[in-house]
Design an enzyme around this catalytic site. Structure first.
Site, PDB file in Angstrom:
ATOM      1  N   ILE A  23      46.110  38.840  52.816  1.00 34.51           N
ATOM      2  CA  ILE A  23      46.539  40.185  52.249  1.00 34.51           C
ATOM      3  C   ILE A  23      46.327  41.359  53.310  1.00 34.51           C
ATOM      4  O   ILE A  23      47.298  42.322  53.353  1.00 34.51           O
ATOM      5  CB  ILE A  23      46.210  40.333  50.955  1.00 34.51           C
ATOM      6  CG1 ILE A  23      47.033  41.417  50.287  1.00 34.51           C
ATOM      7  CG2 ILE A  23      44.712  41.011  50.896  1.00 34.51           C
ATOM      8  CD1 ILE A  23      46.891  41.595  48.654  1.00 34.51           C
ATOM      9  N   ASN A  36      35.512  45.934  43.206  1.00 35.50           N
ATOM     10  CA  ASN A  36      34.680  46.002  41.973  1.00 35.50           C
ATOM     11  C   ASN A  36      34.207  47.466  41.169  1.00 35.50           C
ATOM     12  O   ASN A  36      34.911  48.460  42.020  1.00 35.50           O
ATOM     13  CB  ASN A  36      33.020  45.521  42.396  1.00 35.50           C
ATOM     14  CG  ASN A  36      32.572  46.186  43.638  1.00 35.50           C
ATOM     15  OD1 ASN A  36      32.597  47.340  43.594  1.00 35.50           O
ATOM     16  ND2 ASN A  36      31.758  45.110  44.521  1.00 35.50           N
ATOM     17  N   ASP A  46      37.855  41.838  48.982  1.00 40.93           N
ATOM     18  CA  ASP A  46      37.553  43.439  49.106  1.00 40.93           C
ATOM     19  C   ASP A  46      36.752  43.516  50.276  1.00 40.93           C
ATOM     20  O   ASP A  46      37.133  44.407  51.216  1.00 40.93           O
ATOM     21  CB  ASP A  46      36.526  43.656  48.126  1.00 40.93           C
ATOM     22  CG  ASP A  46      36.108  44.928  47.817  1.00 40.93           C
ATOM     23  OD1 ASP A  46      36.765  45.818  48.386  1.00 40.93           O
ATOM     24  OD2 ASP A  46      35.198  45.234  46.905  1.00 40.93           O
ATOM     25  N   THR A 130      40.003  35.916  40.664  1.00 45.28           N
ATOM     26  CA  THR A 130      40.041  34.426  40.765  1.00 45.28           C
ATOM     27  C   THR A 130      39.078  33.618  41.701  1.00 45.28           C
ATOM     28  O   THR A 130      38.921  32.663  41.875  1.00 45.28           O
ATOM     29  CB  THR A 130      41.435  33.747  41.184  1.00 45.28           C
ATOM     30  OG1 THR A 130      41.909  34.137  42.337  1.00 45.28           O
ATOM     31  CG2 THR A 130      42.672  34.122  40.049  1.00 45.28           C
ATOM     32  N   GLY A 131      38.150  34.688  42.411  1.00 48.74           N
ATOM     33  CA  GLY A 131      37.351  34.312  43.117  1.00 48.74           C
ATOM     34  C   GLY A 131      35.969  34.281  42.543  1.00 48.74           C
ATOM     35  O   GLY A 131      35.708  33.699  41.580  1.00 48.74           O
ATOM     36  N   TYR A 133      34.822  36.202  40.257  1.00 48.53           N
ATOM     37  CA  TYR A 133      34.819  36.501  38.948  1.00 48.53           C
ATOM     38  C   TYR A 133      35.554  35.291  38.259  1.00 48.53           C
ATOM     39  O   TYR A 133      35.527  35.448  36.975  1.00 48.53           O
ATOM     40  CB  TYR A 133      35.645  37.805  38.420  1.00 48.53           C
ATOM     41  CG  TYR A 133      34.962  39.196  38.981  1.00 48.53           C
ATOM     42  CD1 TYR A 133      33.605  39.213  39.445  1.00 48.53           C
ATOM     43  CD2 TYR A 133      35.550  40.381  38.755  1.00 48.53           C
ATOM     44  CE1 TYR A 133      33.034  40.497  39.868  1.00 48.53           C
ATOM     45  CE2 TYR A 133      35.176  41.829  39.214  1.00 48.53           C
ATOM     46  CZ  TYR A 133      33.881  41.639  39.482  1.00 48.53           C
ATOM     47  OH  TYR A 133      33.205  43.018  39.735  1.00 48.53           O
TER      48      TYR A 133
HETATM   49  P1  ADP Z   1      37.306  38.860  42.372  1.00 49.47           P
HETATM   50  O1  ADP Z   1      35.714  39.455  42.563  1.00 49.47           O
HETATM   51  O2  ADP Z   1      38.365  39.608  41.758  1.00 49.47           O
HETATM   52  O3  ADP Z   1      37.283  37.249  41.809  1.00 49.47           O
HETATM   53  P2  ADP Z   1      37.477  37.639  45.023  1.00 49.47           P
HETATM   54  O4  ADP Z   1      37.539  38.509  46.383  1.00 49.47           O
HETATM   55  O5  ADP Z   1      36.045  36.949  45.160  1.00 49.47           O
HETATM   56  O6  ADP Z   1      37.783  38.576  43.775  1.00 49.47           O
HETATM   57  O7  ADP Z   1      38.600  36.721  45.122  1.00 49.47           O
HETATM   58  C1  ADP Z   1      40.135  36.852  44.517  1.00 49.47           C
HETATM   59  C2  ADP Z   1      40.944  36.111  45.245  1.00 49.47           C
HETATM   60  O8  ADP Z   1      41.247  36.435  46.482  1.00 49.47           O
HETATM   61  C3  ADP Z   1      40.390  34.649  45.427  1.00 49.47           C
HETATM   62  O9  ADP Z   1      41.644  33.554  44.823  1.00 49.47           O
HETATM   63  C4  ADP Z   1      40.413  34.514  46.987  1.00 49.47           C
HETATM   64  O10 ADP Z   1      40.652  32.951  47.149  1.00 49.47           O
HETATM   65  C5  ADP Z   1      41.182  35.410  47.386  1.00 49.47           C
HETATM   66  N1  ADP Z   1      40.977  35.877  48.850  1.00 49.47           N
HETATM   67  C6  ADP Z   1      39.937  35.949  49.533  1.00 49.47           C
HETATM   68  N2  ADP Z   1      40.288  36.423  51.000  1.00 49.47           N
HETATM   69  C7  ADP Z   1      41.622  36.668  50.648  1.00 49.47           C
HETATM   70  C8  ADP Z   1      42.505  37.259  51.727  1.00 49.47           C
HETATM   71  N3  ADP Z   1      42.024  37.895  52.937  1.00 49.47           N
HETATM   72  N4  ADP Z   1      43.832  37.618  51.507  1.00 49.47           N
HETATM   73  C9  ADP Z   1      44.109  37.282  50.128  1.00 49.47           C
HETATM   74  N5  ADP Z   1      43.462  36.547  49.238  1.00 49.47           N
HETATM   75  C10 ADP Z   1      42.329  36.475  49.671  1.00 49.47           C
END
Ligand code: ADP
Length: 191
Positions: A23, A36, A46, A130-131, A133
């Site tokens: 992203i 968060n 994040d 989905t990570g 959380y």
């Molecule tokens: P949350 O705390 O909302 O679960 P996370 O960052 O742990 O947030 O994960 C949210 C999603 O983002 C997961 O599906 C993870 O695989 C994905 N993710 C991690 N890094 C990136 C990135 N650089 N670009 C897009 N998605 C990402």
């Protein structure tokens, strides 16, 4: 890493896109961060967004005063290609809790409202919650797509909604949910 595996669908005048990618590299008006409550940066997507945007981003989010779960706030994009970052706070998943789907839908809806208020025409979402959380990907995909379709079918200001899925598994889950939704909704079709 460039985007790969693109799926397009159309609802009214809005294109819904699924890609596997990062992203932080998206060339859109706004990217949506899975933040968060503090909005001061964290792990996962994040952390990646804060690293790519540079120190200007945390200086800006410090002034936003945090964000409630289910809500979203906007800042500049600093060193990113995207002009804005929308910081959205999804819920931590709790099995059987009816608040989890409500809060996740609210997170997507508030992100779209904030985008529309700021003249955002093209937006890219990470798979919020989905990570760390732990929201199940398939369930989250259904809620994400439904909320986006309901929003853009009522209000036509956003031209492109791209879901940027980090893993092959996430892409497959979103693809499955989109397949189901194109069968269920007359206004949503593969383009
Ligand atoms: P949350 O705390 O909302 O679960 P996370 O960052 O742990 O947030 O994960 C949210 C999603 O983002 C997961 O599906 C993870 O695989 C994905 N993710 C991690 N890094 C990136 C990135 N650089 N670009 C897009 N998605 C990402």
């Amino acid at each position: 890493m460039n985007n790969s595996t693109v799926t397009h669908a159309k609802i009214k005048r809005t294109v819904i896109e699924l890609v596997q990618g990062d992203i932080t590299e998206q060339d859109v008006d706004a990217i949506v961060n899975a933040a968060n409550n503090t909005l001061l940066g964290g792990g996962g997507v994040d952390g990646a967004i804060h690293r790519a945007a540079g120190p200007g981003l945390v200086a800006a989010t410090k002034k936003l005063g945090g964000c409630a779960t289910g809500d979203a706030k906007i800042s500049g994009g600093y060193n990113l290609k995207a002009r804005h970052v929308i910081h959205a706070v999804g819920p931590m998943y709790r099995v059987g809790d009816p608040n989890s789907p409500k809060l996740l839908a609210s997170t997507y809806r508030r992100s779209l409202e904030v985008a529309a208020q700021n003249e955002v025409k093209t937006i890219a979402f990470a798979a919020i919650s989905t990570g760390v959380y732990r929201y199940p990907l398939g369930e989250s995909a259904k809620i994400a797509l439904q909320t986006v379709c309901d929003f853009v079918s009522a209000k036509n200001s956003i031209k492109l909604v791209r879901f940027v899925l980090f893993t092959e598994e996430a892409l497959a889950e979103f693809q499955g949910a989109l397949d189901t939704m194109t069968r269920e909704r007359d206004d949503l079709n593969y383009a």
